[in-house]
Design an enzyme around this catalytic site. Sequence first.
Site, PDB file in Angstrom:
ATOM      1  N   GLU A  43       0.751  -1.192   0.007  1.00 38.86           N
ATOM      2  CA  GLU A  43       0.122   0.055   0.161  1.00 38.86           C
ATOM      3  C   GLU A  43       0.866   1.211   0.033  1.00 38.86           C
ATOM      4  O   GLU A  43       1.738   1.673   1.111  1.00 38.86           O
ATOM      5  CB  GLU A  43      -0.908  -0.063   1.210  1.00 38.86           C
ATOM      6  CG  GLU A  43      -1.683   1.220   1.366  1.00 38.86           C
ATOM      7  CD  GLU A  43      -2.542   1.478   2.533  1.00 38.86           C
ATOM      8  OE1 GLU A  43      -2.830   2.495   2.954  1.00 38.86           O
ATOM      9  OE2 GLU A  43      -2.781   0.264   3.321  1.00 38.86           O
ATOM     10  N   ARG A  47       0.978  10.405   0.354  1.00 34.64           N
ATOM     11  CA  ARG A  47       1.151  11.467   1.147  1.00 34.64           C
ATOM     12  C   ARG A  47       2.427  11.839   0.907  1.00 34.64           C
ATOM     13  O   ARG A  47       2.835  12.988   1.906  1.00 34.64           O
ATOM     14  CB  ARG A  47       1.359  10.829   2.727  1.00 34.64           C
ATOM     15  CG  ARG A  47       0.115  10.013   3.275  1.00 34.64           C
ATOM     16  CD  ARG A  47       0.774   9.471   4.650  1.00 34.64           C
ATOM     17  NE  ARG A  47      -0.467   8.655   5.220  1.00 34.64           N
ATOM     18  CZ  ARG A  47      -0.362   7.819   6.283  1.00 34.64           C
ATOM     19  NH1 ARG A  47       0.663   8.103   7.093  1.00 34.64           N
ATOM     20  NH2 ARG A  47      -1.457   6.861   6.580  1.00 34.64           N
ATOM     21  N   THR A  70      -4.458   6.188   1.621  1.00 31.54           N
ATOM     22  CA  THR A  70      -4.858   7.603   1.944  1.00 31.54           C
ATOM     23  C   THR A  70      -5.491   8.248   0.634  1.00 31.54           C
ATOM     24  O   THR A  70      -5.117   9.485   0.258  1.00 31.54           O
ATOM     25  CB  THR A  70      -3.512   8.329   1.877  1.00 31.54           C
ATOM     26  OG1 THR A  70      -2.672   7.511   2.990  1.00 31.54           O
ATOM     27  CG2 THR A  70      -3.899   9.696   3.037  1.00 31.54           C
ATOM     28  N   LYS A 130     -11.136  -1.401   6.237  1.00 31.80           N
ATOM     29  CA  LYS A 130     -10.125  -1.175   6.805  1.00 31.80           C
ATOM     30  C   LYS A 130     -10.548  -0.487   8.312  1.00 31.80           C
ATOM     31  O   LYS A 130     -11.163   0.463   8.442  1.00 31.80           O
ATOM     32  CB  LYS A 130      -9.175  -0.253   6.375  1.00 31.80           C
ATOM     33  CG  LYS A 130      -7.899   0.623   7.067  1.00 31.80           C
ATOM     34  CD  LYS A 130      -7.182   1.158   6.308  1.00 31.80           C
ATOM     35  CE  LYS A 130      -7.025   2.566   6.639  1.00 31.80           C
ATOM     36  NZ  LYS A 130      -5.941   3.399   6.000  1.00 31.80           N
TER      37      LYS A 130
END
Length: 208
Positions: A43, A47, A70, A130
Amino acid sequence: MPVTSVESIMRLAPVIPVLVIHDVAHARPIAEALVAGGLPALEVTLRTPAALDIIREMKTVPGAVVGAGTVIDRAGLEASIEAGAEFIVSPGLTDSLGRAAIESGVAFLPGVATAADIMRGMDLGLGHFKFFPAEANGGIPALKALAGPFHTARFCPTGGISEANLTDWLAIPSVLCAGGSWVVPAGEPDVAEIRERAARAVRIAAGG
């Protein structure tokens, strides 16, 4: 054989490394070390400015299944898919992002923290989530409490997961895997250490 469903991705390995990488030059060696250590689902969080290029580079590594994390809006979703992300992870769930992800056909793992979040996801036809932020959101007791009424849901707890508590999280029947950033520490990558951390995570999950 291509991985097409979020459940198949969650079952690839007991841990999905959560990666915050700033330098594209680090992408391939990190991915190779993780795959060699037994953690092929990666993953890459959006960011850093280099995230999309890192996804593209990691996808050149044999055995790597690369996703984007994200992801918080349609623009991030579309950019991630264009970069080749094979799965999408979000910190939360909105109707607009959920519908866009479902329409795209990409494997989607949205973040949830409450019963209402899970119900919103199920209304959209989703069943894999998640649990985030896992430790800050009540930890194992909280997820066990949620897993009761939502017994068909499957989870990937993320946030505060470590080698020390990995076994306890994976012991929850509804947990298919966990997300963790400890496998790849910040800074210049030590590929031998990353490979060993990945292999150790696999051993811990196997009870070794």
